[in-house]
Scaffold this motif. Structure first.
Motif, mmCIF file in Angstrom:
data_model
loop_
_atom_site.group_PDB
_atom_site.id
_atom_site.type_symbol
_atom_site.label_atom_id
_atom_site.label_comp_id
_atom_site.label_asym_id
_atom_site.label_seq_id
_atom_site.Cartn_x
_atom_site.Cartn_y
_atom_site.Cartn_z
ATOM 1 N N GLU A 1 0.823 -1.210 0.000
ATOM 2 C CA GLU A 1 0.000 0.000 0.000
ATOM 3 C C GLU A 1 0.860 1.263 0.000
ATOM 4 N N HIS A 2 2.110 1.112 0.483
ATOM 5 C CA HIS A 2 3.048 2.234 0.431
ATOM 6 C C HIS A 2 4.097 2.037 -0.656
ATOM 7 N N ARG B 1 1.376 8.796 10.254
ATOM 8 C CA ARG B 1 1.355 7.971 9.048
ATOM 9 C C ARG B 1 1.014 8.857 7.856
ATOM 10 N N THR C 1 -0.560 9.041 3.710
ATOM 11 C CA THR C 1 -1.188 8.472 2.528
ATOM 12 C C THR C 1 -0.361 8.924 1.330
ATOM 13 N N ASP D 1 3.795 12.290 -0.826
ATOM 14 C CA ASP D 1 2.786 12.294 0.222
ATOM 15 C C ASP D 1 1.543 13.045 -0.242
ATOM 16 N N THR E 1 -0.814 13.639 5.516
ATOM 17 C CA THR E 1 -0.033 13.156 6.663
ATOM 18 C C THR E 1 -0.701 13.658 7.936
#
Length: 405
Positions: free
Chosen positions: A77-78, A105, A107, A98, A101
């Motif tokens: 997912e990352h 964590r 997204t 990014d 944030t």
């Protein structure tokens, strides 16, 4: 290092698994990134080699499997895929940026822009890339100059980078302790101003960074800087000047060929109070083994009744070699600790419950009572040989039998 444009030779660059992996990803579509580049430029041996690629994760998996390389979607997912190539393990991560944030964590969205990927990293010295075949370096934010100056500097606005991930406060100091001679003033002030952000992090992440920091080459001076700047106050208020002094003294003992140890160094930094240390260990969510060792380290050193070498072995037998070394170092017995360092194992108590039953004791509490008495005498006498153990055993069994009649 000034003017360097290519990565110098290093053993990891000749690994067959790396060549297979790069070939699978395609010419120009893989670069070494981060620690392996940084450490190689510094002449430090590196174990982990990470790669970045513009391919999206599904394409990475397809290319690796087509080349017979095992691909494990450990962080897909990352954008991260773990590749096992010729029994060598690598992490391959898709270039990313990014999107959102929250300090803990992020997204992310994937990209094919190398500079955009570099811009989301924390420090300039960690945003260095190298072509795995030619060694050509790619430095988008003057990381090589910072590396040469031993300067730890955030990429872009330090406040923004800390807002993206609060752990970067501790990482700033860890990298300073490992690589730095100079803390970028803007970054240091940002860490100071935002120290309370650390309270939003999980205690496991804090503990992991702190333990890694404590064994870095310049840990003592950096810990003092962190104390002066109030970094510990939100998450580890127990740390004070006395703790830093103990840590400095402990580090000075390690010149006796004793490796720095994170739990031992944490024990030195904390109050020498088992109850207080137990609370800290619980708050940091340390493992049971780490917690027990930490508490044992700050417990009082048993009174020594003789000057023979055996007393060190007695201590090691009772609490374990590692914990004995911890206690001795924290109580200033550095030479005694150094003599224990090469002790591979503690003596083995040679008597078992079945031995006592064979001598006439009935199963039950008498056996446990006699075993304790025999063991105490055996330890007190310096772990004597079999003949003496037999004599002690017979005597103690007789006394227990007499007492039970």
């Amino acid at each position: 290092m000034g003017g360097v444009t290519d990565l110098p030779p290093a053993p990891w660059r000749a690994r067959p698994g790396l060549a297979r992996l790069v070939a699978a990803l395609g010419p120009g579509d893989a670069r070494i990134v981060g620690g392996a580049v940084r450490d190689t430029l510094l002449g430090i041996e590196t174990a982990d080699v990470d790669l970045a690629t513009p391919h999206d994760p599904r394409t990475v998996i397809a290319r690796l499997e087509a080349a017979g390389i095992k691909a494990v979607p450990t962080g897909i997912e990352h954008g991260t895929i773990t590749a096992v190539s010729s029994d060598e393990v690598y992490e391959v991560t898709t270039l990313r940026r990014d999107v959102t944030t929250d300090g803990r964590r992020a997204t992310v969205a994937f990209t094919d822009d190398w500079r955009e990927d570099a811009a989301r990293r924390d420090f300039t010295i960690n945003a260095l890339y190298a072509d795995p075949a030619t060694g050509e370096l790619y430095d988008y934010f003057d990381g090589i100059a910072d590396l040469e100056a031993r300067r730890v500097r955030f990429i872009g606005d330090p406040y923004r980078r800390i807002a993206e991930d609060h752990l970067r406060i501790l990482r700033f100091f860890r990298f300073l302790a490992r690589f730095g001679d100079e803390a970028d003033a803007e970054g240091l002030n940002a860490c100071t101003d935002r120290a309370n952000d650390l309270m939003a992090l999980s205690r496991e992440r804090i503990a992991n960074e702190l333990l890694r920091l404590l064994v870095a080459p310049k840990a003592v001076d950096v810990v003092q800087l962190m104390l002066d700047r109030g970094i510990f106050t939100p998450v580890l208020p127990e740390v004070d000047t006395a703790g830093v002094s103990r840590l400095r003294r402990l580090a000075s003992y390690e010149i006796l060929n004793i490796d720095p140890d994170p739990i031992r160094r944490l024990a030195a930094l904390l109050p020498q109070d088992p109850v207080a240390v137990e609370l800290v260990a619980s708050r940091l969510k340390l493992s049971n083994a780490q917690r027990k060792r930490l508490v044992t380290a700050v417990s009082p050193l048993p009174e020594v009744h003789d000057e023979a070498d055996a007393w060190r072995e007695k201590l090691a037998y009772r609490i374990g070699i590692e914990s004995a070394i911890d206690q001795l170092l924290l109580h200033g017995s550095a030479v005694a600790a150094a003599r224990l360092k090469d002790m591979n194992e503690v003596p083995r108590f040679p008597v078992k419950g079945g031995d006592l039953i064979a001598r006439g004791l009935s199963k039950g509490p008498d056996v446990a009572k006699a075993l304790r008495r025999i063991e105490d005498r055996w330890v007190a006498e310096g772990f004597p040989d079999a003949a003496r153990v037999t004599a002690i055993t017979d005597e103690e069994v007789a006394q227990v039998l007499d007492a039970s009649r």
